[in-house]
Structure formats: C-alpha cells, structure tokens
Design a protein around this motif. Structure first.
Motif, PDB file in Angstrom:
ATOM      1  N   UNK A   1       7.915  -2.849   0.282  1.00 52.66           N
ATOM      2  CA  UNK A   1       7.605  -4.005   1.126  1.00 52.66           C
ATOM      3  C   UNK A   1       6.652  -4.974   0.422  1.00 52.66           C
ATOM      4  N   UNK A   2       5.648  -4.434  -0.235  1.00 55.62           N
ATOM      5  CA  UNK A   2       4.701  -5.287  -0.959  1.00 55.62           C
ATOM      6  C   UNK A   2       5.426  -6.044  -2.071  1.00 55.62           C
ATOM      7  N   UNK A   3       6.281  -5.330  -2.792  1.00 58.11           N
ATOM      8  CA  UNK A   3       7.011  -5.961  -3.883  1.00 58.11           C
ATOM      9  C   UNK A   3       7.923  -7.077  -3.414  1.00 58.11           C
ATOM     10  N   UNK A   4       8.571  -6.874  -2.257  1.00 59.71           N
ATOM     11  CA  UNK A   4       9.447  -7.918  -1.716  1.00 59.71           C
ATOM     12  C   UNK A   4       8.661  -9.178  -1.397  1.00 59.71           C
ATOM     13  N   UNK A   5       7.510  -9.022  -0.767  1.00 57.65           N
ATOM     14  CA  UNK A   5       6.707 -10.188  -0.416  1.00 57.65           C
ATOM     15  C   UNK A   5       6.125 -10.853  -1.658  1.00 57.65           C
ATOM     16  N   UNK A   6       5.780 -10.056  -2.658  1.00 60.20           N
ATOM     17  CA  UNK A   6       5.193 -10.610  -3.880  1.00 60.20           C
ATOM     18  C   UNK A   6       6.154 -11.580  -4.574  1.00 60.20           C
ATOM     19  N   UNK A   7       7.444 -11.301  -4.515  1.00 61.19           N
ATOM     20  CA  UNK A   7       8.431 -12.210  -5.109  1.00 61.19           C
ATOM     21  C   UNK A   7       8.294 -13.612  -4.510  1.00 61.19           C
ATOM     22  N   UNK A   8       8.206 -13.670  -3.192  1.00 63.06           N
ATOM     23  CA  UNK A   8       8.140 -14.971  -2.514  1.00 63.06           C
ATOM     24  C   UNK A   8       6.764 -15.609  -2.648  1.00 63.06           C
ATOM     25  N   UNK A   9       5.718 -14.790  -2.696  1.00 60.80           N
ATOM     26  CA  UNK A   9       4.380 -15.335  -2.901  1.00 60.80           C
ATOM     27  C   UNK A   9       4.274 -15.986  -4.280  1.00 60.80           C
ATOM     28  N   UNK A  10       4.785 -15.312  -5.300  1.00 55.11           N
ATOM     29  CA  UNK A  10       4.750 -15.876  -6.657  1.00 55.11           C
ATOM     30  C   UNK A  10       5.591 -17.146  -6.750  1.00 55.11           C
ATOM     31  N   UNK A  11       6.745 -17.139  -6.111  1.00 57.10           N
ATOM     32  CA  UNK A  11       7.600 -18.325  -6.139  1.00 57.10           C
ATOM     33  C   UNK A  11       6.909 -19.521  -5.504  1.00 57.10           C
ATOM     34  N   UNK A  12       5.990 -19.255  -4.563  1.00 57.90           N
ATOM     35  CA  UNK A  12       5.252 -20.322  -3.892  1.00 57.90           C
ATOM     36  C   UNK A  12       3.982 -20.701  -4.644  1.00 57.90           C
ATOM     37  N   UNK A  13       3.751 -20.051  -5.790  1.00 57.08           N
ATOM     38  CA  UNK A  13       2.558 -20.347  -6.574  1.00 57.08           C
ATOM     39  C   UNK A  13       1.335 -19.573  -6.133  1.00 57.08           C
ATOM     40  N   UNK A  14       1.541 -18.469  -5.422  1.00 57.21           N
ATOM     41  CA  UNK A  14       0.435 -17.657  -4.937  1.00 57.21           C
ATOM     42  C   UNK A  14       0.688 -16.195  -5.311  1.00 57.21           C
ATOM     43  N   UNK A  15      -0.088 -15.296  -4.741  1.00 62.59           N
ATOM     44  CA  UNK A  15       0.086 -13.858  -4.936  1.00 62.59           C
ATOM     45  C   UNK A  15      -0.199 -13.139  -3.635  1.00 62.59           C
ATOM     46  N   UNK A  16       0.339 -11.959  -3.477  1.00 63.87           N
ATOM     47  CA  UNK A  16      -0.085 -11.095  -2.383  1.00 63.87           C
ATOM     48  C   UNK A  16      -1.520 -10.688  -2.669  1.00 63.87           C
ATOM     49  N   UNK A  17      -2.413 -10.936  -1.696  1.00 66.41           N
ATOM     50  CA  UNK A  17      -3.846 -10.753  -1.930  1.00 66.41           C
ATOM     51  C   UNK A  17      -4.406  -9.493  -1.282  1.00 66.41           C
ATOM     52  N   UNK A  18      -3.673  -8.891  -0.352  1.00 70.98           N
ATOM     53  CA  UNK A  18      -4.160  -7.684   0.325  1.00 70.98           C
ATOM     54  C   UNK A  18      -3.007  -7.052   1.087  1.00 70.98           C
ATOM     55  N   UNK A  19      -3.256  -5.879   1.659  1.00 70.59           N
ATOM     56  CA  UNK A  19      -2.244  -5.144   2.414  1.00 70.59           C
ATOM     57  C   UNK A  19      -2.847  -4.683   3.737  1.00 70.59           C
ATOM     58  N   UNK A  20      -2.055  -4.804   4.804  1.00 73.57           N
ATOM     59  CA  UNK A  20      -2.482  -4.317   6.118  1.00 73.57           C
ATOM     60  C   UNK A  20      -1.312  -3.613   6.792  1.00 73.57           C
ATOM     61  N   UNK A  21      -1.480  -2.370   7.226  1.00 69.31           N
ATOM     62  CA  UNK A  21      -0.422  -1.713   7.997  1.00 69.31           C
ATOM     63  C   UNK A  21      -0.255  -2.377   9.370  1.00 69.31           C
ATOM     64  N   UNK A  22       0.907  -2.160   9.956  1.00 69.36           N
ATOM     65  CA  UNK A  22       1.223  -2.751  11.254  1.00 69.36           C
ATOM     66  C   UNK A  22       1.500  -1.679  12.300  1.00 69.36           C
ATOM     67  N   UNK A  23       1.153  -1.981  13.545  1.00 65.80           N
ATOM     68  CA  UNK A  23       1.608  -1.216  14.696  1.00 65.80           C
ATOM     69  C   UNK A  23       1.325   0.272  14.649  1.00 65.80           C
ATOM     70  N   UNK A  24       2.386   1.052  14.828  1.00 69.25           N
ATOM     71  CA  UNK A  24       2.235   2.507  14.889  1.00 69.25           C
ATOM     72  C   UNK A  24       1.662   3.062  13.590  1.00 69.25           C
ATOM     73  N   UNK A  25       2.022   2.474  12.472  1.00 72.10           N
ATOM     74  CA  UNK A  25       1.495   2.933  11.197  1.00 72.10           C
ATOM     75  C   UNK A  25      -0.005   2.660  11.120  1.00 72.10           C
ATOM     76  N   UNK A  26      -0.437   1.485  11.576  1.00 70.58           N
ATOM     77  CA  UNK A  26      -1.862   1.147  11.575  1.00 70.58           C
ATOM     78  C   UNK A  26      -2.654   2.190  12.366  1.00 70.58           C
ATOM     79  N   UNK A  27      -2.172   2.514  13.556  1.00 72.41           N
ATOM     80  CA  UNK A  27      -2.889   3.464  14.396  1.00 72.41           C
ATOM     81  C   UNK A  27      -2.801   4.890  13.864  1.00 72.41           C
ATOM     82  N   UNK A  28      -1.681   5.231  13.258  1.00 68.84           N
ATOM     83  CA  UNK A  28      -1.490   6.592  12.743  1.00 68.84           C
ATOM     84  C   UNK A  28      -2.473   6.891  11.614  1.00 68.84           C
ATOM     85  N   UNK A  29      -2.673   5.919  10.714  1.00 65.98           N
ATOM     86  CA  UNK A  29      -3.505   6.187   9.537  1.00 65.98           C
ATOM     87  C   UNK A  29      -4.994   6.087   9.839  1.00 65.98           C
ATOM     88  N   UNK A  30      -5.348   5.826  11.095  1.00 66.34           N
ATOM     89  CA  UNK A  30      -6.761   5.943  11.474  1.00 66.34           C
ATOM     90  C   UNK A  30      -7.184   7.410  11.403  1.00 66.34           C
TER      91      UNK A  30
END
Length: 260
Positions: free
Chosen positions: A94-123
């Motif tokens: 997932x990070x790699x997929x977003x990084x492609x589009x971030x780089x194409x826009x002249x930026x980079x993926x700057x951080x990672x945040x889990x979502x939803x059930x995964x966010x709560x699970x890894x607490x």
C-alpha cells in the motif's frame, strides 16, 4: 520567554472508490496540514490516489499512507485475522502504491498511519503491531533518508514495535472521537464514539494541543500528549468542522503545521 505550541492537523482523504465519493478532498486540503490518503484496501483507487497526491502537493500538505486490512466492503472497520507475513507485505504494498503517485506529483510519502480496525488492533496486539512495523520498514526510507514515521495512539504496541525497528513515532490524538478512561478510543458501535458538534470538537482540540488532556466519555481526565490531531473526513460537514478546529487553534495561539 514564550514557548510556541504547535500541532499538526490531519484528516483521512481519498476515501472513495470509482464513482463513489465520500470525502471532500479539496475542501479538507485547504484546512489540514497532513493528509492520510487511503491506499486502496479500505477505500481509494488509483485515480483517486493520484488526484489527492497532486492536490496535496500543490497545497504543500504532507502526504501520509493510510494502510488498512483488505476490506473494501467493510471500509476497513471489521476485525480481521491476517497472518503477520501477509500483513507486513500488504502494508508495504500500500505504501509503495501511494509513493508512485506522490513522486509523480513532485512529493513523497512522508509518514504512515493505520486505518480503522487495524489502527485499533495494533494498540494492544503485539504480533499485528510488529507486522505493521515490518511492512513500514520494508517500504524503505522516507524523504529524509530515515524510516517513515508511524502515526498512532500514544503508548500503543505499534509505537513500541516501530521504535524497535528504528522507525520514528508520532503521537496522535482525536478531536472528534470519544475516549475511554484508559486513553483508547470508544468503539464506534457505542454512543458518544464520534463527536460532530464543531464548537465541542474545537474546544477539545485546543485542550489537547495546549494541555495534553481530554475528558473521557465517562468523565475522567485523560492525559494525551500528541504532536498531531485528527479530524475525520467522513463525518457530517467535515470541512466546516475542520475549519472551526483550525480557527480555534489559531485563536488560542497554537501554530498549525505539519510534523513531517
């Protein structure tokens, strides 16, 4: 000597799929300083990811990968048991997929945040937390050459695992979510889990930024020291709510700026 308090303001963006749109990405990007972009597993698709990255780069908003369990039908909010090796690979994917589009826009993926059930699970779940940290490390370094920062709940197993992996950690608080007395989030199935009154949410945001505290759903005072505040993009009138939060922070002398 006056010490300036600063806080990051993040929101979940790109949470649509195909012709279905959920978040007002343009509206929110005019307010927030960090964008948690859905990476296709709980929401989002390639055109949406590309568009949000382009808009974020134009506005100088930090781009974060919001990784999730593979659960489009449940919006990533259903509990799932994913083998650690598979979860680590899917986080990196997932990070790699977003990084492609971030780089194409002249930026980079700057951080990672889990979502939803995964966010709560890894607490609390050490195995799943370690898998997420492994996936982030597998995705490679961020713009500064170090591992990508991991945004999550203070004191979580995720932050412990990220620290062991040499990844920077960033503590997050939620202006529009209810807290338990233990400092975790009230489950969404319970009353008071999501707050939508702009004035109440704005007041909580100021307290979190300045005092590092929030009232729990049962009335106890909870200490929450955070560098980033989240306002959800899928709540009713999310843009107006986020705008009121930012206005309140500025009025209280809190500088709103990206942590990444």
């Amino acid at each position: 000597m006056t010490t300036t308090v600063s806080i990051d303001l993040n929101a979940d963006l790109g949470e649509g799929f195909g012709r279905w749109e959920l978040t007002d990405d343009e509206g929110l990007l005019a307010v927030v300083t960090s964008a948690n972009v859905a990476c296709g597993f709980h929401a989002g698709d390639a055109p949406t990811m590309r568009r949000v990255c382009e808009l974020a780069a134009e506005r100088g908003v930090a781009i974060g990968a919001q990784v999730s369990y593979r659960d489009l039908a449940g919006f990533g909010r259903r509990a799932m048991d994913v083998p650690p090796e598979e979860l680590a690979a899917e986080v990196a994917y997932q990070i790699g997929a977003l990084e492609v589009f971030a780089r194409a826009a002249g930026a980079r993926v700057a951080y990672v945040k889990p979502h939803g059930a995964l966010y709560n699970r890894v607490v609390h779940d050490e195995e799943q937390a370690a898998a997420v940290a492994e996936g982030v490390a597998l995705a490679g370094p961020g713009p500064d050459g170090r591992g990508l920062p991991v945004l999550g709940l203070p004191g979580s197993r995720l932050h412990e695992a990220a620290g062991r992996s040499g990844l920077p950690v960033v503590a997050e608080a939620f202006a529009d979510r209810g807290y338990t007395a233990a400092g975790t989030l009230v489950p969404r199935r319970e009353a008071g889990a999501v707050l939508t009154d702009p004035e109440a949410v704005a007041a909580r945001a100021v307290r979190l930024a300045r005092d590092g505290a929030v009232a729990s759903a049962s009335g106890e005072e909870v200490a929450v020291r955070a560098r980033s505040l989240c306002v959800h993009g899928d709540t009713p009138r999310a843009v107006a709510l986020a705008r009121r939060v930012r206005e309140a922070l500025g009025g209280a002398g809190v500088a709103v700026e990206a942590f990444a």
